[in-house]
Design a protein around this motif. Structure first.
Motif, PDB file in Angstrom:
ATOM      1  N   LEU A  68      -4.472   0.657   3.867  1.00  0.00           N
ATOM      2  CA  LEU A  68      -4.899  -0.740   3.815  1.00  0.00           C
ATOM      3  C   LEU A  68      -6.404  -0.835   3.598  1.00  0.00           C
ATOM      4  O   LEU A  68      -6.873  -1.679   2.804  1.00  0.00           O
ATOM      5  CB  LEU A  68      -4.501  -1.449   5.108  1.00  0.00           C
ATOM      6  CG  LEU A  68      -4.960  -2.906   5.233  1.00  0.00           C
ATOM      7  CD1 LEU A  68      -4.422  -3.753   4.090  1.00  0.00           C
ATOM      8  CD2 LEU A  68      -4.529  -3.484   6.583  1.00  0.00           C
ATOM      9  N   VAL A  90       0.427  -6.190  -0.219  1.00  0.00           N
ATOM     10  CA  VAL A  90       0.078  -5.705   1.124  1.00  0.00           C
ATOM     11  C   VAL A  90       0.702  -6.573   2.207  1.00  0.00           C
ATOM     12  O   VAL A  90       0.382  -6.408   3.386  1.00  0.00           O
ATOM     13  CB  VAL A  90      -1.456  -5.637   1.321  1.00  0.00           C
ATOM     14  CG1 VAL A  90      -2.094  -4.769   0.258  1.00  0.00           C
ATOM     15  CG2 VAL A  90      -2.078  -7.014   1.346  1.00  0.00           C
ATOM     16  N   PHE A  93       1.910  -5.373   5.721  1.00  0.00           N
ATOM     17  CA  PHE A  93       1.024  -5.183   6.860  1.00  0.00           C
ATOM     18  C   PHE A  93       1.010  -6.432   7.741  1.00  0.00           C
ATOM     19  O   PHE A  93       0.919  -6.329   8.967  1.00  0.00           O
ATOM     20  CB  PHE A  93      -0.388  -4.851   6.385  1.00  0.00           C
ATOM     21  CG  PHE A  93      -0.519  -3.473   5.799  1.00  0.00           C
ATOM     22  CD1 PHE A  93      -0.642  -2.369   6.633  1.00  0.00           C
ATOM     23  CD2 PHE A  93      -0.512  -3.278   4.428  1.00  0.00           C
ATOM     24  CE1 PHE A  93      -0.760  -1.088   6.106  1.00  0.00           C
ATOM     25  CE2 PHE A  93      -0.625  -2.001   3.895  1.00  0.00           C
ATOM     26  CZ  PHE A  93      -0.753  -0.907   4.736  1.00  0.00           C
ATOM     27  N   LEU A 119      -6.564  -7.202   7.718  1.00  0.00           N
ATOM     28  CA  LEU A 119      -6.318  -7.461   6.302  1.00  0.00           C
ATOM     29  C   LEU A 119      -7.504  -8.084   5.582  1.00  0.00           C
ATOM     30  O   LEU A 119      -7.564  -8.048   4.349  1.00  0.00           O
ATOM     31  CB  LEU A 119      -5.091  -8.371   6.149  1.00  0.00           C
ATOM     32  CG  LEU A 119      -3.766  -7.696   6.472  1.00  0.00           C
ATOM     33  CD1 LEU A 119      -3.241  -8.164   7.819  1.00  0.00           C
ATOM     34  CD2 LEU A 119      -2.751  -7.974   5.399  1.00  0.00           C
TER      35      LEU A 119
END
Length: 310
Positions: A68, A90, A93, A119
């Motif tokens: 990430l 993503v 996540f 994030l």
């Protein structure tokens, strides 16, 4: 093509070249202990977070956190608005953060809690979800966001709704990843219907129908489900005769993501295709390394799924 996309493509290729790859993961999987495997990771990009890991779950999470972090770095090299292509890719996540949120005291969940993934600019609504005090409030935040209403506020419905929504958002927002998203939706639907025996909440069923074909989420049997699927989901399950063998389709999915991502890196000069290809290759590498660490923790005995992919 803008200078930002050119810079992003160069950065994406450089990142993909630095990761251990199948050969590196195989060496890690053959280590006789987790400590030995972690020492081998010291010379890889995973060292940033893995050096502080204590135990297998912590080490596997550190591998994901490294992935990430590098995708956030990659987003910073893209032109204005370019990071939007990464947000659906993503989104898993953010799902993982909600799983941990539900597992916290009072969350009524059963997953393994842990610190949330950070994030940054790639989040959808994580900061608002983190502030939600109850599952009902989590549902309300999701319903008012690009995630959409999961259909209920039980932990299972929240997570299943988010996972299907991630497939829908990827299919709509990232054309290069549409086939992966459709196949992922097929795996999710098959497991819920025919392994766990659970009917999908209505909003989840609608998303599944859009991705897989209208008859798929209401199929009466696994065999009927396979027969009514649209491509590429039909190809994914072509020789997976029983729901208990879906793990084979999972491995095939990862292999497909890797092969398609490699092709994007090879065939696209610049632009979103290169970036999507890098995300695919890096994600598969992280999957391999997490599996390799588990193998090392068992004394260097890779599982069948790892052998099939590596």
């Amino acid at each position: 093509m803008s200078a930002g996309w050119v810079a992003g493509a160069v950065r994406a290729r450089a990142m993909a070249d630095r990761y251990p790859g199948a050969a590196g993961a195989r060496e890690i999987a053959g280590c006789s202990s987790l400590d030995e495997a972690l020492r081998r990771l010291a010379g890889t990009p995973y060292v940033k977070y893995v050096r502080e890991a204590a135990g297998l779950p912590d080490a596997q999470r550190a591998v994901s956190a490294t992935l990430l972090w590098h995708l956030r770095v990659l987003a910073g090299w893209l032109p204005r608005g370019g990071a939007l292509v990464l947000v659906p890719l993503v989104s898993g996540f953010e799902v993982a953060n909600v799983v941990a949120r539900l597992a916290a005291p009072g969350g009524r969940g059963t997953g393994a809690p842990g610190p949330p993934y950070r994030l940054g600019a790639l989040e959808t609504v994580w900061r608002r979800l983190a502030e939600a005090g109850t599952p009902a409030e989590l549902r309300a935040v999701l319903a008012a966001s690009p995630w959409g209403d999961p259909g209920d506020d039980t932990p299972w419905a929240l997570i299943t709704g988010m996972r299907m929504a991630a497939a829908r958002r990827t299919a709509l927002g990232v054309p290069q990843a549409r086939d992966w998203a459709v196949a992922r939706a097929a795996l999710l639907t098959a497991r819920e219907l025919f392994v766990h025996g659970r009917s999908l909440p209505e909003p989840v069923r609608r998303d599944a129908a859009r991705l897989l074909g209208g008859r798929a989420p209401t199929a009466a049997s696994y065999q009927e489900f396979r027969e009514v699927l649209q491509a590429p989901a039909r190809r994914l399950l072509a020789d997976v005769e029983e729901p208990q063998e879906l793990w084979r389709a999972e491995v095939r999915w990862w292999r497909s993501v890797h092969d398609d991502g490699t092709a994007l890196l090879r065939d696209c000069r610049h632009g979103p295709g290169v970036v999507v290809g890098a995300v695919a290759v890096l994600s598969v590498d992280a999957w391999r390394v997490r599996a390799a660490l588990e193998s090392a923790a068992r004394g260097g005995r890779p599982g069948e799924a790892f052998d099939a992919l590596a």
